[in-house]
Design a protein around this motif. Structure first.
Motif, short mmCIF file in Angstrom:
data_model
loop_
_atom_site.label_atom_id
_atom_site.label_comp_id
_atom_site.label_asym_id
_atom_site.label_seq_id
_atom_site.Cartn_x
_atom_site.Cartn_y
_atom_site.Cartn_z
N THR A 1 0.83 -1.20 0.00
CA THR A 1 0.00 0.00 0.00
C THR A 1 0.86 1.25 0.00
O THR A 1 2.02 1.23 0.45
CB THR A 1 -0.93 0.02 1.23
OG1 THR A 1 -1.77 1.17 1.16
CG2 THR A 1 -0.13 0.05 2.53
N VAL B 1 -10.42 -0.39 2.62
CA VAL B 1 -10.15 0.02 1.24
C VAL B 1 -11.32 -0.39 0.36
O VAL B 1 -12.16 -1.20 0.73
CB VAL B 1 -8.84 -0.61 0.71
CG1 VAL B 1 -7.64 -0.09 1.48
CG2 VAL B 1 -8.90 -2.14 0.78
N ALA C 1 -8.08 -3.83 5.17
CA ALA C 1 -6.81 -3.75 4.46
C ALA C 1 -5.70 -4.58 5.10
O ALA C 1 -4.59 -4.63 4.57
CB ALA C 1 -6.36 -2.28 4.38
N TRP D 1 -3.65 -0.06 -2.89
CA TRP D 1 -3.57 -1.19 -1.95
C TRP D 1 -3.72 -2.46 -2.75
O TRP D 1 -4.59 -2.55 -3.62
CB TRP D 1 -4.67 -1.09 -0.90
CG TRP D 1 -4.73 -2.27 0.04
CD1 TRP D 1 -4.04 -2.42 1.21
CD2 TRP D 1 -5.52 -3.46 -0.11
NE1 TRP D 1 -4.34 -3.63 1.79
CE2 TRP D 1 -5.25 -4.29 1.00
CE3 TRP D 1 -6.42 -3.90 -1.08
CZ2 TRP D 1 -5.85 -5.53 1.17
CZ3 TRP D 1 -7.02 -5.14 -0.91
CH2 TRP D 1 -6.73 -5.94 0.21
N ASP E 1 -3.70 -6.78 -2.26
CA ASP E 1 -3.54 -8.05 -1.57
C ASP E 1 -2.73 -8.94 -2.49
O ASP E 1 -3.23 -9.46 -3.48
CB ASP E 1 -4.92 -8.66 -1.28
CG ASP E 1 -4.83 -10.10 -0.78
OD1 ASP E 1 -3.72 -10.53 -0.38
OD2 ASP E 1 -5.85 -10.79 -0.80
#
Length: 237
Positions: free
Chosen positions: A111, A131, A162, A216, A218
């Protein structure tokens, strides 16, 4: 404030890359994912960071050293062959984290959030970052209300947690009652997730939050790692 970086997961969705490298040590933009966090934590004035490890945990010390290159003091905790999950990981790290609020961040996210935007202490038990929902998680997790409180109840649009937040140790005070008599709870040390504790605190109005509208990711699959790497290479050359 101290910080904890979750780094103990097996990274099964990231295979085959994680067969030989723990996910937080995978490289994006020329440096390991965890290094981006360490830089941002140092920039926010944090000086002590706990890193919990399990899968291929012996690789962290050679890769990170003692943290001096970032102006940090690192504490590596080996959880053993079986990761303790997020709640168990915090519980296991509490002797190093101490009695004051601490920052927690997942080692497998990236992020551009400045950690200095987080409060030094949550008003309740936790303050979490939410987010916009990514494509792989369209429903989201929690509701961020207009008063800044975070809820798991209601029909309003949800945002995605997040994997970043500031927590008080007290969020773990009633963990046995919340988790119940599960197999993991009976293990030594205990293995359990953080999400049930968060929802329990939300029901009592003790979780606040903020929305981060910036970048952001993942970094859960090889494809998302490759996409992030290409973005960072383009941005930073």
């Amino acid at each position: 404030m101290k910080a904890l970086i979750f780094s103990a997961g097996k990274g099964e969705r990231m295979r085959p890359l994680t067969l030989h490298t723990p996910k937080p040590l995978l490289v994006a933009g020329g440096k390991p994912l965890i290094a981006w966090h360490l830089e941002k934590l140092a920039a926010a004035g944090i000086r002590e960071v706990v890193v919990n490890t399990s899968w291929l945990g012996d690789q962290f010390a050679p890769a990170l050293g003692d943290g001096a290159r970032w102006g940090l003091r690192l504490h590596l905790i080996d959880e053993g062959a079986v990761p303790l999950e997020t709640g168990g990981g915090i519980l296991n790290a509490l002797p190093l984290l101490g009695d004051a609020p601490f920052l927690v961040v997942n080692g497998d996210v990236w992020t551009d959030l400045a950690f200095s935007t987080l409060p030094d202490a949550p008003a309740g038990d936790a303050h979490v970052v939410l987010v916009d929902n990514p494509a792989q998680h369209p429903r989201g997790d929690f509701i961020l209300r207009g008063d800044g409180q975070v809820s798991d109840e209601g029909d309003a649009a949800r945002l995605t947690y997040a994997g970043i937040g500031v927590y008080r140790p007290q969020i773990l005070d009633a963990w046995r009652a919340v988790i119940g008599d599960t197999v993991g709870a009976q293990a030594q040390p205990p293995q359990f997730g953080l999400a049930p504790l968060l929802r329990h605190a939300m029901a009592q109005g003790r979780v606040s939050g903020q929305h981060h509208g910036g970048q952001w990711t993942d970094v859960g699959t090889p494809a998302r790692l490759a996409q992030l790497d290409a973005q960072l290479q383009a941005r930073h050359g």
